[in-house]
Design an enzyme around this catalytic site. Structure first.
Site, short mmCIF file in Angstrom:
data_model
loop_
_atom_site.label_atom_id
_atom_site.label_comp_id
_atom_site.label_asym_id
_atom_site.label_seq_id
_atom_site.Cartn_x
_atom_site.Cartn_y
_atom_site.Cartn_z
CE LYS A 99 -18.93 5.30 -10.47
NZ LYS A 99 -17.90 4.72 -9.59
N GLY A 160 -8.90 3.88 -8.28
CA GLY A 160 -8.09 3.23 -7.26
C GLY A 160 -6.64 3.63 -7.22
CB ALA A 186 -11.98 7.40 -10.46
N GLY A 187 -9.73 8.41 -8.35
CA GLY A 187 -8.40 9.01 -8.28
C GLY A 187 -8.08 9.74 -7.00
CG ASN A 208 -14.82 2.00 -2.49
OD1 ASN A 208 -15.67 1.84 -1.63
ND2 ASN A 208 -13.95 1.06 -2.81
CB THR A 209 -9.66 2.89 -3.35
OG1 THR A 209 -10.38 2.06 -4.26
CG2 THR A 209 -8.40 2.16 -2.92
#
Length: 260
Positions: A99, A160, A186-187, A208-209
């Site tokens: 990635k 995040g 992301a997001g 992830n977050t």
């Protein structure tokens, strides 16, 4: 409903959810969340983890017989840094799938697309399966594909942020522009965000977050698994057309007129 697998660099995956390893309260919680997510690909930041044999590492909590590792170049701000980090990952035995992140701004963590394109060309030429994290820009997505990217990974919102898919129209144009898989990266903040990405026709979602930062990461991982599956099924099923005015659920033709 019949569906095909997600194919990345010649490898097939039945799960379309990719999960990360950062920000968990403990490695054990991370392990449980990974299991609940049903993911088959787990991404790790090469520059932020201890490699095996150098003390306790998150890699000790990831069963590589079950999961495919996806090393990422998080924290790299130049193409040269990202390229060196990808080489390090390969030499450490983490594989050739990468990635690719080349960050252009420390506050927003938006990509440096010029550096990203340069690094993609180099790593693809060197035999890596390159999965670049990029802006939601259809022109850049096409250039990355032409440079050898195996996948393009447009952001839904800043890393995040949990803001969800801010520009679904650009994502749709990217889907029409490239022929490689499109994975939103992301997001995503909650399950409905993941479902929206999949309903648009994306091939997968990386997060992830949204899981690690939830009050109950294991429960959220389960929710994300189900959201990705439901969004994919809805896309394959084909939604009804949107209408400006009401349309009765029950046909009125042939119904007796009881007012007379």
């Amino acid at each position: 409903m019949y569906d095909t697998s997600l194919v990345i660099g010649g490898k097939e995956f039945s799960s379309r959810l990719i999960v990360g390893t950062g920000k968990y309260s403990s490695n054990e919680v991370m392990r449980q969340a990974h299991e609940a997510s049903g993911a088959q690909v787990v991404t790790v930041a090469v520059r932020r983890v201890s490699l095996p044999g150098t003390g306790e590492s998150i890699l000790d909590f990831i069963d590589t017989n079950r999961y495919t590792l996806l090393p990422n170049t998080a924290g790299c701000y130049t193409a040269d840094e990202a390229i060196r980090t990808a080489y390090l990952a390969r030499e450490a035995g983490l594989g050739e799938m990468v990635k690719l992140e080349v960050i252009g701004d420390s506050r927003t963590l938006f990509p440096d697309v010029a550096g990203l394109l340069e690094a993609t060309k180099t790593l693809a030429r060197e035999g890596f399966t390159v999965m670049p994290y990029t802006n939601d820009d259809p022109v850049m997505a096409k250039r990355l594909e032409d440079a050898g990217a195996a996948v393009v990974m447009p952001l839904g919102a800043p890393i995040g942020s949990g803001l969800g898919i801010r520009n679904p129209y650009n994502i749709k144009i990217i889907l029409e522009t490239v022929s490689v898989p499109v994975i939103v990266d992301a997001g995503v903040g909650t399950a409905s965000d993941a479902a929206i990405a999949m309903e648009l026709g994306c091939d997968g979602v990386l997060m992830n977050t949204a899981i690690a930062g939830a009050r109950d990461p294991v429960a959220m991982a389960t929710a994300m698994k189900q959201a990705v599956e439901a969004g994919r099924l809805a896309f394959k099923a084909g939604r009804m057309p949107k209408r400006l005015y009401a349309s009765a659920s029950s046909p009125l033709e042939g119904v007796p007129d009881w007012s007379s």
